[in-house]
Structures are given as structure tokens and as C-alpha cells.
Design a protein around this motif. Structure first.
Motif, PDB file in Angstrom:
ATOM      1  N   HIS A 173       6.200  -0.370  -5.460  1.00 49.64           N
ATOM      2  CA  HIS A 173       5.271   0.495  -4.740  1.00 49.64           C
ATOM      3  C   HIS A 173       4.078   0.871  -5.605  1.00 49.64           C
ATOM      4  O   HIS A 173       4.044   0.605  -6.806  1.00 49.64           O
ATOM      5  CB  HIS A 173       5.996   1.757  -4.265  1.00 49.64           C
ATOM      6  CG  HIS A 173       7.008   1.495  -3.199  1.00 49.64           C
ATOM      7  ND1 HIS A 173       6.694   1.488  -1.859  1.00 49.64           N
ATOM      8  CD2 HIS A 173       8.338   1.211  -3.278  1.00 49.64           C
ATOM      9  CE1 HIS A 173       7.778   1.228  -1.151  1.00 49.64           C
ATOM     10  NE2 HIS A 173       8.789   1.045  -1.979  1.00 49.64           N
ATOM     11  N   GLN A 174       3.116   1.537  -4.973  1.00 53.56           N
ATOM     12  CA  GLN A 174       1.934   2.037  -5.657  1.00 53.56           C
ATOM     13  C   GLN A 174       1.983   3.564  -5.707  1.00 53.56           C
ATOM     14  O   GLN A 174       2.612   4.206  -4.856  1.00 53.56           O
ATOM     15  CB  GLN A 174       0.659   1.595  -4.929  1.00 53.56           C
ATOM     16  CG  GLN A 174       0.426   0.097  -4.891  1.00 53.56           C
ATOM     17  CD  GLN A 174       0.208  -0.491  -6.269  1.00 53.56           C
ATOM     18  OE1 GLN A 174      -0.351   0.162  -7.157  1.00 53.56           O
ATOM     19  NE2 GLN A 174       0.652  -1.725  -6.460  1.00 53.56           N
ATOM     20  N   PRO A 175       1.347   4.173  -6.700  1.00 51.69           N
ATOM     21  CA  PRO A 175       1.256   5.631  -6.711  1.00 51.69           C
ATOM     22  C   PRO A 175       0.667   6.135  -5.397  1.00 51.69           C
ATOM     23  O   PRO A 175      -0.297   5.559  -4.882  1.00 51.69           O
ATOM     24  CB  PRO A 175       0.316   5.914  -7.886  1.00 51.69           C
ATOM     25  CG  PRO A 175       0.474   4.732  -8.783  1.00 51.69           C
ATOM     26  CD  PRO A 175       0.683   3.559  -7.871  1.00 51.69           C
ATOM     27  N   GLY A 176       1.255   7.170  -4.842  1.00 50.70           N
ATOM     28  CA  GLY A 176       0.822   7.709  -3.556  1.00 50.70           C
ATOM     29  C   GLY A 176       1.640   7.234  -2.382  1.00 50.70           C
ATOM     30  O   GLY A 176       1.596   7.834  -1.306  1.00 50.70           O
ATOM     31  N   ASP A 177       2.401   6.150  -2.555  1.00 49.97           N
ATOM     32  CA  ASP A 177       3.288   5.684  -1.494  1.00 49.97           C
ATOM     33  C   ASP A 177       4.435   6.684  -1.297  1.00 49.97           C
ATOM     34  O   ASP A 177       4.860   7.366  -2.242  1.00 49.97           O
ATOM     35  CB  ASP A 177       3.897   4.322  -1.834  1.00 49.97           C
ATOM     36  CG  ASP A 177       2.904   3.182  -1.755  1.00 49.97           C
ATOM     37  OD1 ASP A 177       1.767   3.419  -1.306  1.00 49.97           O
ATOM     38  OD2 ASP A 177       3.264   2.056  -2.157  1.00 49.97           O
TER      39      ASP A 177
END
Length: 392
Positions: free
Chosen positions: A361-365
Motif C-alpha cells: 500500500h501507499q501512505p494514506g491508504d
């Protein structure tokens, strides 16, 4: 872990772990490898009867493997010890005809395994190609979390031979592999072995681990760092990074950063010059059937939450860590906290499952965790943060 780069001054001896494309095959025993990028040439590996042919792999891949010399900053202390200006020697490989080179981040920085303060780039980096051309390179970016660096050279006047990139998720224990690099400064050296294990956790250049590491008995020594680990078709399945050793030399336990992680890192380095990783903010202990039975849990696999980082994503979502310790089968276990059993429906079984699922995942997901709390199953949504270079 021992760094696999070599300094001109000395080698580090440590009683610990040290940092040392698509293919298709036919019955004729010929594997055609097409590197990414339309302008790149196709590499063909001719194998004997479709088997593992180290000589054929070497002929096809060696022209794309480079030796890297880095002049480290004055006054800095490198992974291999000492201060002042040092010259470090490592390996790398060509990614594209545009002049991109991949290597390990610790080859072109003074980074410490496991973190240890600010990281400084090399003052100068030089690339020596198999045809004896030697040119200066710039550092486009480096990723201490995965120990990956992207270098750039001016391609004018050079015949660059990109290596095809493989899929590390398909790598299986027991399959043959080849490593090419500059061990002990000996350029264009070949060693062969097998994949001894997959999904290993190995130290990064931060407080976090590199998950999904490939373990191999192919000989990896100082100077091999950053070079390619190749499968039977000549595809790069990992970047050689470190060895477990008591003597400072190879003892048959080497590690490579998996290519799927490397490709993710390189994509972000091209776009941004740096790499961001998702972060959940927990420390966990792996649950297995006998321990689950001892704890009276309704599941036999998962991750026991032993610590929740204050102010982190898991803390904000209300996850709870255990506060009691028991001893079972000679090991200590922290109990009484949440047990994470799945992330977005993907079950957690092995040691590396939770960090690997978060890393997708990406930060903020936002991810949905299935947890066991006080014997009952419930779902908790967690909005992921950005992984720091220190802490958990």
C-alpha cells in the motif's frame, strides 16, 4: 549482515550478519529475454537441453554487469568502519540504454545496517563497464528501506547492455541461480548456487527489515553488493546485498533484495528521487498452532500485537498491545492484546506476511484488519502513515 562492498583500506570482519522482463522457453533450450523499453536489445540465453547453463548465462549477462567505485565523504564512518575519505567498491547492472544503473544503496552511501544516523551520498561515483570503459555517474536517488540505488551515466559513446528483470514472487527454493559481480575487487566474477530459501527478513539501512529476501548459497563476498542474482534464464531476480558470516567472508548464507521490491523502489526513484512506504506502527509476534492453543485463541495463525507505537496509525485506530508475558516452549510471548489475523481479507500465516501486505500500500491508504480481541472477531479500519527511517 556484512556489506558486500569492498573498501580500498580494509574489509570488515564481523561475528554477525553483514552487508556484504518476461521470458519464454522452447524445447530447443533457447530462452529469449526481452528487457523493458522498446529501444533495448534482446538478450538470448542458449541453455544446454533446457537446463541450467552458467556459461551461457555469463556470456549473455556479464556485459551488462558493472563495477562501481564510490568516494565516500570525508569524516564519515562507513559500514566497513573507519573515518575520513574512503573508496568503496561494489557492483551493479545496466537497466536501460538511457544510462540507468541499479546497485545497492550502501555501495554509494555511508549508510549503516540497521540505521545509525544521517546518510551521506558518495562524493563521486565511477562506473567501469565490462568493455573497460569507465565514466562518472550521478546518484538519481537511493532507498535505504530496500537498500536500492539508481545511478545515471551519459550513454553517449557507450554500448549499454540492459539486463532483463525477472519476477521474484515466482522464485522457488532449490532453483539454480548465478551471481555476477566484483568480489574482492575481481571484476566480472561468476558464482553459482541455488535458492536456499525465500521470504527471509534481512536488515535494511533503517530500523526496519527488508521482507521477502532471497537466501542463496551462491558465493557472495565483499564487492558483490549491488550485483545481480540471476535465474536459469538470465533474468535478474534480486540484488545481492549481504551475507551471514562469523569470519567476514562467505560461509554459504547470502541474501539478495527481491526483484519485485527493487522494481517498486526504482519506479519511485525515477519519478521522485526517493521512496515512500506505508506504515502501520505495531510490533508483533508470530502466532503458531501450539501457542494459539496455549492462549486459548480461536485461530491458529496470525500476529500477536506486542507493542503499539504511540501516535501511530494503529494507535489512532485503537489497536491494543498485550501487557502480560508468559513462557511457552522456552520462548517468551506477550499476551492479552489484539491478534491480527488478516489484512483486507488476506490471511496472516508467516513471519513476513503482515509487513509485506502493508508494504503493498501507499501512505494514506486505508486497510481493514481482521482482529481477535477478548476472544471475539472484529474488523478495524486503519489509515496508514508514512514509514519513518527509525522506530517501528
Amino acid at each position: 549482515m556484512t556489506p558486500r562492498r569492498l573498501t580500498a583500506a580494509a574489509l570488515l570482519a564481523a561475528a554477525a550478519l553483514t552487508l556484504g522482463a518476461c521470458g519464454s522457453s522452447s524445447g530447443s533450450g533457447t530462452t529469449t529475454l526481452a528487457p523493458t523499453g522498446g529501444s533495448n536489445k534482446t538478450v538470448v540465453v542458449h541453455s544446454r537441453n533446457g537446463g541450467f547453463d552458467p556459461a551461457a548465462i555469463y556470456r549473455a549477462a556479464a556485459p551488462g554487469v558493472v563495477t562501481i567505485r564510490s568516494i565516500l565523504p570525508g569524516g564519515a564512518t562507513s559500514l566497513l568502519g573507519g573515518g575520513g575519505t574512503q573508496e568503496a567498491v561494489g557492483s551493479g547492472f545496466v537497466l536501460s540504454t538511457d544510462g540507468e544503473i541499479a546497485t545497492a544503496a550502501h555501495v554509494v552511501t555511508d549508510a549503516q545496517s540497521g540505521g545509525g544516523g544521517p546518510i551521506h551520498e558518495a562524493k563521486a561515483v565511477y562506473i567501469q563497464f565490462a568493455d573497460r570503459n569507465q565514466v562518472a555517474a550521478s546518484i538519481a536517488g537511493y532507498d535505504p528501506q530496500a537498500d536500492v540505488a539508481l545511478l545515471k551515466v551519459d550513454p553517449n559513446g557507450l554500448q549499454l547492455r540492459p539486463l532483463p528483470l525477472g519476477n521474484s514472487a515466482a522464485v522457488q527454493t532449490g532453483e539454480p541461480v548465478a551471481a555476477i559481480g566484483s568480489p574482492e575487487g575481481k571484476e566480472q566474477s561468476l558464482s553459482v548456487g541455488v535458492v536456499s530459501a525465500t521470504d527471509r527478513s534481512i536488515p535494511s539501512l533503517t530500523a526496519f527489515q527488508i521482507e521477502g529476501g532471497i537466501q542463496t548459497d551462491a558465493s557472495i563476498n565483499p564487492g558483490n553488493s549491488g550485483g545481480p542474482l540471476l535465474d536459469a534464464g538470465g533474468r535478474v531476480i534480486g540484488i545481492n546485498e549481504q551475507i551471514a558470516t562469523r569470519s567476514g567472508g562467505n560461509e554459504g548464507v547470502g541474501f539478495a533484495v527481491p526483484m519485485d521490491l527493487v522494481k517498486r523502489s526504482l519506479d519511485q526513484l525515477r519519478a521522485n528521487g526517493s521512496v515512500r512506504y506505508a506504515y502501520i506502527g505495531v510490533t508483533t509476534q508470530t502466532l503458531y498452532p501450539q501457542l494459539a492453543g496455549r492462549l486459548g485463541l480461536p485461530v491458529d495463525a496470525g500476529a500477536l500485537v506486542t507493542k503499539v507505537i504511540q501516535g501511530g496509525p494503529a494507535d489512532d485506530a485503537g489497536l491494543q498491545a498485550g501487557t502480560q508475558q508468559i513462557e511457552f516452549q522456552g520462548l517468551k510471548a506477550t499476551t492479552g492484546g489484539d491478534v491480527i489475523v488478516a489484512v483486507d481479507g488476506h490471511k496472516i500465516v508467516g513471519d513476513t506476511d503482515l509487513p509485506q501486505l502493508i508494504a503493498q500500500h501507499q501512505p494514506g491508504d486505508t486497510v481493514t484488519l481482521e482482529i481477535i480481541r477478548d476472544g471475539h472477531t472484529q474488523n478495524v479500519d486503519v489509515t496508514l502513515g508514512e514509514r519513518p527511517q527509525s522506530g517501528h
